[in-house]
Design an enzyme around this catalytic site. Sequence first.
Site, PDB file in Angstrom:
ATOM      1  N   GLU A   1      -3.147   0.312  -9.447  1.00  0.00           N
ATOM      2  CA  GLU A   1      -2.135   1.368  -9.515  1.00  0.00           C
ATOM      3  C   GLU A   1      -0.805   0.664  -9.801  1.00  0.00           C
ATOM      4  OE1 GLU A   1      -1.657   3.332  -5.701  1.00  0.00           O
ATOM      5  OE2 GLU A   1      -1.544   5.289  -6.655  1.00  0.00           O
TER       6      GLU A   1
ATOM      7  N   HIS B   1      -0.668  -2.519  -7.434  1.00  0.00           N
ATOM      8  CA  HIS B   1      -1.480  -2.193  -6.255  1.00  0.00           C
ATOM      9  C   HIS B   1      -2.966  -2.336  -6.587  1.00  0.00           C
ATOM     10  CE1 HIS B   1      -2.586   1.005  -3.005  1.00  0.00           C
ATOM     11  NE2 HIS B   1      -2.742  -0.224  -2.557  1.00  0.00           N
TER      12      HIS B   1
ATOM     13  N   SER C   1       0.826  -1.216   0.000  1.00  0.00           N
ATOM     14  CA  SER C   1       0.000   0.000   0.000  1.00  0.00           C
ATOM     15  C   SER C   1       0.852   1.254   0.000  1.00  0.00           C
ATOM     16  CB  SER C   1      -0.865   0.036   1.259  1.00  0.00           C
ATOM     17  OG  SER C   1      -1.779  -1.014   1.267  1.00  0.00           O
TER      18      SER C   1
ATOM     19  N   ASN D   1      -3.005   6.108  -1.732  1.00  0.00           N
ATOM     20  CA  ASN D   1      -2.990   6.176  -0.266  1.00  0.00           C
ATOM     21  C   ASN D   1      -2.407   7.468   0.288  1.00  0.00           C
ATOM     22  OD1 ASN D   1      -4.371   3.840   0.175  1.00  0.00           O
ATOM     23  ND2 ASN D   1      -2.542   2.580  -0.046  1.00  0.00           N
TER      24      ASN D   1
HETATM   25  N1  CAA Z   1     -17.041 -10.577  -4.506  1.00  0.00           N
HETATM   26  C1  CAA Z   1     -18.144 -10.598  -5.261  1.00  0.00           C
HETATM   27  N2  CAA Z   1     -19.205  -9.780  -5.044  1.00  0.00           N
HETATM   28  C2  CAA Z   1     -19.144  -8.942  -3.988  1.00  0.00           C
HETATM   29  C3  CAA Z   1     -18.000  -8.876  -3.141  1.00  0.00           C
HETATM   30  C4  CAA Z   1     -16.931  -9.741  -3.438  1.00  0.00           C
HETATM   31  N3  CAA Z   1     -15.785  -9.764  -2.700  1.00  0.00           N
HETATM   32  N4  CAA Z   1     -18.213  -7.932  -2.179  1.00  0.00           N
HETATM   33  C5  CAA Z   1     -19.429  -7.419  -2.417  1.00  0.00           C
HETATM   34  N5  CAA Z   1     -19.994  -8.025  -3.503  1.00  0.00           N
HETATM   35  C6  CAA Z   1     -21.285  -7.738  -4.121  1.00  0.00           C
HETATM   36  C7  CAA Z   1     -22.420  -7.975  -3.137  1.00  0.00           C
HETATM   37  O1  CAA Z   1     -22.878  -9.311  -3.215  1.00  0.00           O
HETATM   38  C8  CAA Z   1     -23.467  -7.008  -3.609  1.00  0.00           C
HETATM   39  O2  CAA Z   1     -24.230  -7.582  -4.643  1.00  0.00           O
HETATM   40  P1  CAA Z   1     -25.789  -7.231  -4.781  1.00  0.00           P
HETATM   41  O3  CAA Z   1     -25.816  -5.778  -5.152  1.00  0.00           O
HETATM   42  O4  CAA Z   1     -26.243  -8.136  -5.852  1.00  0.00           O
HETATM   43  O5  CAA Z   1     -26.357  -7.517  -3.434  1.00  0.00           O
HETATM   44  C9  CAA Z   1     -22.672  -5.859  -4.202  1.00  0.00           C
HETATM   45  O6  CAA Z   1     -21.342  -6.348  -4.436  1.00  0.00           O
HETATM   46  C10 CAA Z   1     -22.617  -4.692  -3.280  1.00  0.00           C
HETATM   47  O7  CAA Z   1     -22.166  -5.146  -2.010  1.00  0.00           O
HETATM   48  P2  CAA Z   1     -22.847  -4.752  -0.642  1.00  0.00           P
HETATM   49  O8  CAA Z   1     -24.316  -4.519  -0.806  1.00  0.00           O
HETATM   50  O9  CAA Z   1     -22.388  -5.737   0.393  1.00  0.00           O
HETATM   51  O10 CAA Z   1     -22.151  -3.419  -0.224  1.00  0.00           O
HETATM   52  P3  CAA Z   1     -21.978  -2.046  -0.971  1.00  0.00           P
HETATM   53  O11 CAA Z   1     -23.106  -1.667  -1.812  1.00  0.00           O
HETATM   54  O12 CAA Z   1     -21.498  -1.116   0.092  1.00  0.00           O
HETATM   55  O13 CAA Z   1     -20.740  -2.282  -1.970  1.00  0.00           O
HETATM   56  C11 CAA Z   1     -18.390  -2.022  -2.007  1.00  0.00           C
HETATM   57  C12 CAA Z   1     -19.573  -2.849  -1.523  1.00  0.00           C
HETATM   58  C13 CAA Z   1     -18.207  -2.159  -3.511  1.00  0.00           C
HETATM   59  C14 CAA Z   1     -17.179  -2.630  -1.289  1.00  0.00           C
HETATM   60  C15 CAA Z   1     -18.602  -0.504  -1.668  1.00  0.00           C
HETATM   61  O14 CAA Z   1     -18.978  -0.365  -0.341  1.00  0.00           O
HETATM   62  C16 CAA Z   1     -17.367   0.311  -1.912  1.00  0.00           C
HETATM   63  O15 CAA Z   1     -17.036   0.669  -3.036  1.00  0.00           O
HETATM   64  N6  CAA Z   1     -16.649   0.671  -0.818  1.00  0.00           N
HETATM   65  C17 CAA Z   1     -15.417   1.431  -0.893  1.00  0.00           C
HETATM   66  C18 CAA Z   1     -14.285   0.503  -1.240  1.00  0.00           C
HETATM   67  C19 CAA Z   1     -12.977   1.230  -1.322  1.00  0.00           C
HETATM   68  O16 CAA Z   1     -12.842   2.430  -1.125  1.00  0.00           O
HETATM   69  N7  CAA Z   1     -11.917   0.453  -1.611  1.00  0.00           N
HETATM   70  C20 CAA Z   1     -10.578   0.962  -1.640  1.00  0.00           C
HETATM   71  C21 CAA Z   1      -9.955   0.726  -0.294  1.00  0.00           C
HETATM   72  S1  CAA Z   1      -8.325   1.398  -0.212  1.00  0.00           S
HETATM   73  C22 CAA Z   1      -7.381   0.252  -0.951  1.00  0.00           C
HETATM   74  O17 CAA Z   1      -7.819  -0.799  -1.382  1.00  0.00           O
HETATM   75  C23 CAA Z   1      -5.933   0.580  -1.087  1.00  0.00           C
HETATM   76  C24 CAA Z   1      -5.072   0.329   0.084  1.00  0.00           C
HETATM   77  O18 CAA Z   1      -3.877   0.117  -0.153  1.00  0.00           O
HETATM   78  C25 CAA Z   1      -5.515   0.412   1.489  1.00  0.00           C
HETATM   79  P1  NAD Z   2      -4.124  -9.656   5.605  1.00  0.00           P
HETATM   80  O1  NAD Z   2      -3.692  -9.446   7.013  1.00  0.00           O
HETATM   81  O2  NAD Z   2      -5.569  -9.873   5.300  1.00  0.00           O
HETATM   82  O3  NAD Z   2      -3.320 -10.899   4.946  1.00  0.00           O
HETATM   83  C1  NAD Z   2      -1.935 -11.056   4.990  1.00  0.00           C
HETATM   84  C2  NAD Z   2      -1.617 -12.548   4.801  1.00  0.00           C
HETATM   85  O4  NAD Z   2      -0.207 -12.699   4.596  1.00  0.00           O
HETATM   86  C3  NAD Z   2      -1.999 -13.414   5.996  1.00  0.00           C
HETATM   87  O5  NAD Z   2      -2.789 -14.512   5.538  1.00  0.00           O
HETATM   88  C4  NAD Z   2      -0.652 -13.888   6.556  1.00  0.00           C
HETATM   89  O6  NAD Z   2      -0.701 -15.200   7.112  1.00  0.00           O
HETATM   90  C5  NAD Z   2       0.203 -13.859   5.288  1.00  0.00           C
HETATM   91  N1  NAD Z   2       1.645 -13.745   5.527  1.00  0.00           N
HETATM   92  C6  NAD Z   2       2.292 -12.977   6.454  1.00  0.00           C
HETATM   93  N2  NAD Z   2       3.622 -13.137   6.327  1.00  0.00           N
HETATM   94  C7  NAD Z   2       3.816 -14.016   5.299  1.00  0.00           C
HETATM   95  C8  NAD Z   2       4.990 -14.572   4.680  1.00  0.00           C
HETATM   96  N3  NAD Z   2       6.215 -14.257   5.092  1.00  0.00           N
HETATM   97  N4  NAD Z   2       4.812 -15.431   3.638  1.00  0.00           N
HETATM   98  C9  NAD Z   2       3.569 -15.767   3.214  1.00  0.00           C
HETATM   99  N5  NAD Z   2       2.440 -15.268   3.755  1.00  0.00           N
HETATM  100  C10 NAD Z   2       2.570 -14.412   4.797  1.00  0.00           C
HETATM  101  O7  NAD Z   2      -3.578  -8.400   4.800  1.00  0.00           O
HETATM  102  P2  NAD Z   2      -4.174  -7.709   3.462  1.00  0.00           P
HETATM  103  O8  NAD Z   2      -5.190  -6.700   3.848  1.00  0.00           O
HETATM  104  O9  NAD Z   2      -4.521  -8.769   2.481  1.00  0.00           O
HETATM  105  O10 NAD Z   2      -2.897  -6.891   2.965  1.00  0.00           O
HETATM  106  C11 NAD Z   2      -1.835  -7.530   2.274  1.00  0.00           C
HETATM  107  C12 NAD Z   2      -0.995  -6.493   1.555  1.00  0.00           C
HETATM  108  O11 NAD Z   2      -1.825  -5.783   0.617  1.00  0.00           O
HETATM  109  C13 NAD Z   2      -0.356  -5.431   2.455  1.00  0.00           C
HETATM  110  O12 NAD Z   2       0.878  -5.042   1.912  1.00  0.00           O
HETATM  111  C14 NAD Z   2      -1.363  -4.289   2.368  1.00  0.00           C
HETATM  112  O13 NAD Z   2      -0.793  -3.029   2.652  1.00  0.00           O
HETATM  113  C15 NAD Z   2      -1.778  -4.385   0.896  1.00  0.00           C
HETATM  114  N6  NAD Z   2      -3.091  -3.808   0.568  1.00  0.00           N
HETATM  115  C16 NAD Z   2      -4.116  -3.895   1.464  1.00  0.00           C
HETATM  116  C17 NAD Z   2      -5.346  -3.351   1.118  1.00  0.00           C
HETATM  117  C18 NAD Z   2      -6.499  -3.428   2.059  1.00  0.00           C
HETATM  118  O14 NAD Z   2      -7.496  -2.707   1.867  1.00  0.00           O
HETATM  119  N7  NAD Z   2      -6.472  -4.261   3.094  1.00  0.00           N
HETATM  120  C19 NAD Z   2      -5.537  -2.757  -0.145  1.00  0.00           C
HETATM  121  C20 NAD Z   2      -4.457  -2.712  -1.058  1.00  0.00           C
HETATM  122  C21 NAD Z   2      -3.222  -3.237  -0.679  1.00  0.00           C
END
Ligand code: CAA
Ligand code: NAD
Length: 290
Positions: free
Chosen positions: A152, A140, A119, A190
Site C-alpha cells: 500500500e 506499507h 501500519s 488497517n
Molecule cells: N517465507 C517463505 N515461505 C513461507 C513463509 C516465509 N516467511 N511463510 C510461509 N511460507 C510458506 C510455507 O513454507 C508453506 O509452504 P508449503 O506450502 O510448501 O508448505 C506456505 O508458505 C504456506 O505456509 P503454511 O502452510 O505455514 O501456512 P498457510 O497455508 O496458513 O499460509 C500464510 C501462510 C500465507 C501466512 C496464510 O496463512 C495467510 O495468508 N495468512 C493471512 C496473512 C495476512 O492477512 N497478512 C496481512 C496481515 S495485516 C498486515 O500485514 C498489515 C498491518 O499493518 C498489520
Molecule cells: P517488531 O516488533 O517485530 O520489530 C521492530 C524492530 O524495530 C525490533 O527489532 C526493534 O529492536 C527495532 N527498533 C525499535 N526501535 C528502533 C530504533 N529506534 N531504531 C532501530 N530499530 C529499532 O515489529 P514489526 O511487526 O516488524 O513492525 C514494524 C513496523 O511495521 C511497525 O510500524 C508496524 O506497525 C508495521 N507493520 C507491521 C505489520 C505486522 O503484521 N506486524 C504489518 C505491516 C506493517
Amino acid sequence: MEIRKIGVIGAGQMGSGIAQVAAQSGYEVVLMDVEELSLKKGLEAIRRSLDRFLRKEKITQEEAEKALARIKTTLNPADFADCDLVVEAIVENESVKGKLFQTLDKVVKPEAVFASNTSSIPITKLASYTSRPERFIGMHFMNPVPLMKLVEVIRGYKTSDEVTRVVMATAEKMGKVPVEVNDYPGFVSNRVLIPMLNEAIQAVMEGVATPEAIDTVMKLGMNHPMGPLTLADFIGLDTVLAIMEVLHEGFGDSKYRPSPLLKKMVQAGLLGRKSGQGFYKYDEKGNKIG
Ligand code: CAA
Ligand code: NAD
C-alpha cells in the site's frame, strides 16, 4: 532518480522481510536495528525463509546466497548516508519514529527518499519530522513480506509525483503489486482489517466463544486463511493496539475503541507470536503449540 541501495531500519518481522525481498530483487541492502540480538534474529528469519523457497525450488542455491551476500547489517544510522531509499520498520510509535527520522534527515544524503512501513501513523505527520516532506512516503508491506503481494503506497500531503512513481516502480521490481492510497487514519488496509480483529477480541472478552471457535467460524465460514485471533497474534498484539489507538484518536469515533482485553494482554506482555504467547502459545520458531 534511480534506486540502487536500500536502507531498512528495524530487523523485526517486517524489516527482515523487506530486507529479504529487496536483496532478492538485486538491491544492495543495509539493515539496521538498535539491538545486535534483533539483527541476529532478523538474519535467521531471512535464512529460514530463503530455505523454504529453496526447498520448494522457487529459487536456486546461488540466488539465495547472492541475496544474503547483498545484506549488510549495522547499529549505526550513519551507514545509511549513501542509500537512495530508506524504509523504516521500527516499533509503531510516533515519537520513536519521529526521533529516528530527525536523525536520518541529518545523516542521509538530501536527495534520498524516506519511506515508512507504518501500519497507521499519518505519513504527513511523520514527514514533518524531516526537512524533505516531498520526498517522504508510506510504503506499507504486508506480513509475511516474502509471500504477500500487496504494497500500500501512501501519499502524504506533500509527497511529490516523482517520488510516488519511483516508489511504485521499486515495489514492482520487488515483485509486489503497489496500490496508491491517500493519507487517512489506518489508510485502507488497517481501517478495514483491524476493527474486525478488535471485534473478535471483544467477542472473546464477552465469552461469546473461545478463540479456537471464533477462528474456525471465520476460516471455514468466510474462507479467511487465518482466523482473526491467530492473525492478531501473528501481527503482534502491541501493533494491533497501536493501530486501534490511531484509528480511535484520528476519527474521534467510539466505534474504534480498543477492546479492554486487548489492552490488558499488551500490559501483561502477551504480544502474540513474537513473545511466545497471545491468544495461543508458540515455540521459539513461532509455531503454535498446545
Ligand atoms: N517465507 C517463505 N515461505 C513461507 C513463509 C516465509 N516467511 N511463510 C510461509 N511460507 C510458506 C510455507 O513454507 C508453506 O509452504 P508449503 O506450502 O510448501 O508448505 C506456505 O508458505 C504456506 O505456509 P503454511 O502452510 O505455514 O501456512 P498457510 O497455508 O496458513 O499460509 C500464510 C501462510 C500465507 C501466512 C496464510 O496463512 C495467510 O495468508 N495468512 C493471512 C496473512 C495476512 O492477512 N497478512 C496481512 C496481515 S495485516 C498486515 O500485514 C498489515 C498491518 O499493518 C498489520
Ligand atoms: P517488531 O516488533 O517485530 O520489530 C521492530 C524492530 O524495530 C525490533 O527489532 C526493534 O529492536 C527495532 N527498533 C525499535 N526501535 C528502533 C530504533 N529506534 N531504531 C532501530 N530499530 C529499532 O515489529 P514489526 O511487526 O516488524 O513492525 C514494524 C513496523 O511495521 C511497525 O510500524 C508496524 O506497525 C508495521 N507493520 C507491521 C505489520 C505486522 O503484521 N506486524 C504489518 C505491516 C506493517
